[in-house]
Design a protein around this motif. Structure first.
Motif, PDB file in Angstrom:
ATOM      1  N   VAL A 249       0.841  -1.205   0.000  1.00 39.39           N
ATOM      2  CA  VAL A 249       0.000   0.000   0.000  1.00 39.39           C
ATOM      3  C   VAL A 249       0.872   1.249   0.000  1.00 39.39           C
ATOM      4  O   VAL A 249       0.595   2.215  -0.726  1.00 39.39           O
ATOM      5  N   LEU A 250       1.934   1.238   0.803  1.00 40.14           N
ATOM      6  CA  LEU A 250       2.849   2.378   0.834  1.00 40.14           C
ATOM      7  C   LEU A 250       3.520   2.580  -0.520  1.00 40.14           C
ATOM      8  O   LEU A 250       3.628   3.713  -1.014  1.00 40.14           O
ATOM      9  N   PHE A 266      -0.104  -1.516  -9.813  1.00 37.81           N
ATOM     10  CA  PHE A 266      -0.376  -1.544  -8.373  1.00 37.81           C
ATOM     11  C   PHE A 266      -1.819  -1.150  -8.075  1.00 37.81           C
ATOM     12  O   PHE A 266      -2.479  -1.761  -7.231  1.00 37.81           O
ATOM     13  N   ASN A 267      -2.296  -0.126  -8.769  1.00 39.01           N
ATOM     14  CA  ASN A 267      -3.685   0.315  -8.572  1.00 39.01           C
ATOM     15  C   ASN A 267      -4.673  -0.783  -8.951  1.00 39.01           C
ATOM     16  O   ASN A 267      -5.685  -0.995  -8.274  1.00 39.01           O
ATOM     17  N   LEU A 268      -4.371  -1.483 -10.034  1.00 39.96           N
ATOM     18  CA  LEU A 268      -5.245  -2.562 -10.493  1.00 39.96           C
ATOM     19  C   LEU A 268      -5.286  -3.699  -9.471  1.00 39.96           C
ATOM     20  O   LEU A 268      -6.369  -4.200  -9.127  1.00 39.96           O
ATOM     21  N   LEU A 269      -4.122  -4.091  -8.986  1.00 40.72           N
ATOM     22  CA  LEU A 269      -4.056  -5.181  -7.999  1.00 40.72           C
ATOM     23  C   LEU A 269      -4.817  -4.820  -6.733  1.00 40.72           C
ATOM     24  O   LEU A 269      -5.557  -5.641  -6.168  1.00 40.72           O
ATOM     25  N   LEU A 270      -4.640  -3.570  -6.267  1.00 33.47           N
ATOM     26  CA  LEU A 270      -5.325  -3.133  -5.052  1.00 33.47           C
ATOM     27  C   LEU A 270      -6.836  -3.064  -5.282  1.00 33.47           C
ATOM     28  O   LEU A 270      -7.619  -3.460  -4.400  1.00 33.47           O
ATOM     29  N   THR A 300      -7.872  -1.631   7.678  1.00 33.76           N
ATOM     30  CA  THR A 300      -7.436  -1.266   9.030  1.00 33.76           C
ATOM     31  C   THR A 300      -6.742  -2.437   9.703  1.00 33.76           C
ATOM     32  O   THR A 300      -5.671  -2.277  10.320  1.00 33.76           O
ATOM     33  N   GLN A 301      -7.343  -3.614   9.591  1.00 33.99           N
ATOM     34  CA  GLN A 301      -6.777  -4.809  10.218  1.00 33.99           C
ATOM     35  C   GLN A 301      -5.367  -5.101   9.708  1.00 33.99           C
ATOM     36  O   GLN A 301      -4.422  -5.280  10.486  1.00 33.99           O
ATOM     37  N   LEU A 302      -5.220  -5.143   8.395  1.00 34.81           N
ATOM     38  CA  LEU A 302      -3.936  -5.533   7.811  1.00 34.81           C
ATOM     39  C   LEU A 302      -2.852  -4.493   8.060  1.00 34.81           C
ATOM     40  O   LEU A 302      -1.704  -4.837   8.404  1.00 34.81           O
TER      41      LEU A 302
END
Length: 322
Positions: A249-250, A266-270, A300-302
């Motif tokens: 994410v970062l 990265f955007n697609l995977l997320l 939030t969890q991850l």
């Protein structure tokens, strides 16, 4: 079989009231309840005493030591053949003890754990948090699951141990930071039989907002490193997933900030990951609102777990600080 139900309590009088109301309705009646107030400022003595005529109930007050040592306090005073520990924010189905008693009579376990779920009365946020903690798309999928990776480790919100386990293994040796997992591993290492009772479900409220949930999961991430310090072989690849996801994410944020071409991938995977959570949560809860909140809960969890994990991995493993 006579059960002793042990409940540590810290400044949660309303929660213990709701929990005791569910224990009054148990179809299996051979049990006692020990409520141990762990140094609470806002105690529940009056509330607990109001159930005295409905349950075999004992109430104690002691200085604050944390949940692990407070459960030991209950073990030392319990009269049962089998000890069951619940978190105070749980609701117990009326047939819970009947299910456990029948299961132990058929396939005896020296220690057991059960799954958790969301009650119909929970808020949408609580249902989303419950989804996240039990979803196959987060690390929650390994909790209360027959197909869990490696040895099953009961968690202390819904856990039972026999008197024989207590007499041989003792109780908790740490009071926080993964105390239940350490206890489970130690019980297993002494040759006792541990397993999951899949139908012994409790309704676990967990946290009521995402800020509290973040703090709890950050603590869980740190706890995993604490367990590693006791049992290095118990650190599995799956435990690194939240940290890897947090770094992803970062990295996604950085690549978008600088307009790098790889940001599209990265955007697609997320986006695919978020959509999987949304539609799976919608299917499970039949609510688009809960599905949307489940995205927030899962992220939030991850991220909270990942940050807590990396923080203590860096401090306690790399630099070997206590």
């Amino acid at each position: 079989m006579f059960f002793s139900i042990i409940i540590p309590l810290y400044n949660r009088p309303q929660e213990i009231k709701e929990l005791l109301e569910t224990l009054v309705l148990q179809t299996y009646r051979d049990f006692e309840v020990l409520v141990i107030e762990d140094g609470s400022v806002n105690d529940a003595e009056a509330i607990v005493n109001s159930f005295a005529g409905q349950l075999q109930l004992r109430y104690f007050k002691k200085p604050n030591e944390g949940q692990g040592f407070t459960r030991n306090f209950g073990f030392e005073r319990a009269k049962g053949d089998y000890f069951i520990i619940f978190d105070s924010d749980c609701l117990i189905p009326a047939n819970y003890l009947e299910i456990v008693n029948n299961s132990l009579a058929t396939n005896y376990l020296d220690a057991y754990g059960g799954p958790d779920g969301a009650h119909a009365s929970f808020t949408p946020t609580q249902k989303a948090i419950s989804y996240s903690m039990t979803s196959p798309f987060t690390t929650g999928g390994i909790r209360g699951n027959k197909k869990a990776i490696g040895q099953f480790h009961p968690r202390s919100f819904n856990m039972g141990v026999s008197r024989q386990v207590w007499e041989k293994a003792g109780g908790f040796i740490i009071t926080r930071l993964g105390e239940d997992i350490e206890y489970s591993i130690r019980i297993h290492s002494m040759g006792f039989k541990i397993g999951l009772i899949p139908d012994a479900v409790v309704y676990h409220k967990r946290r009521t907002n995402f800020s509290q949930f973040y703090k709890q999961l950050h603590f869980f991430g740190r706890a995993r490193i604490n367990i590693y310090k006791f049992f290095p072989k118990e650190l599995k690849m799956v435990h690194f997933f939240p940290a890897a996801f947090t770094m992803f994410v970062l990295l996604t944020f950085i690549t978008n900030l600088f307009g790098w071409q790889i940001s599209k991938l990265f955007n697609l995977l997320l986006a695919v990951y978020i959509l999987l959570i949304f539609f799976h949560a919608w299917l499970k809860n039949k609510s688009a609102k809960i599905a949307f909140l489940s995205i927030i809960a899962a992220l939030t969890q991850l991220i909270a777990y990942g940050i807590g994990f990396m923080q203590d991995f860096w401090k306690r493993v790399i630099f070997n600080r206590s």
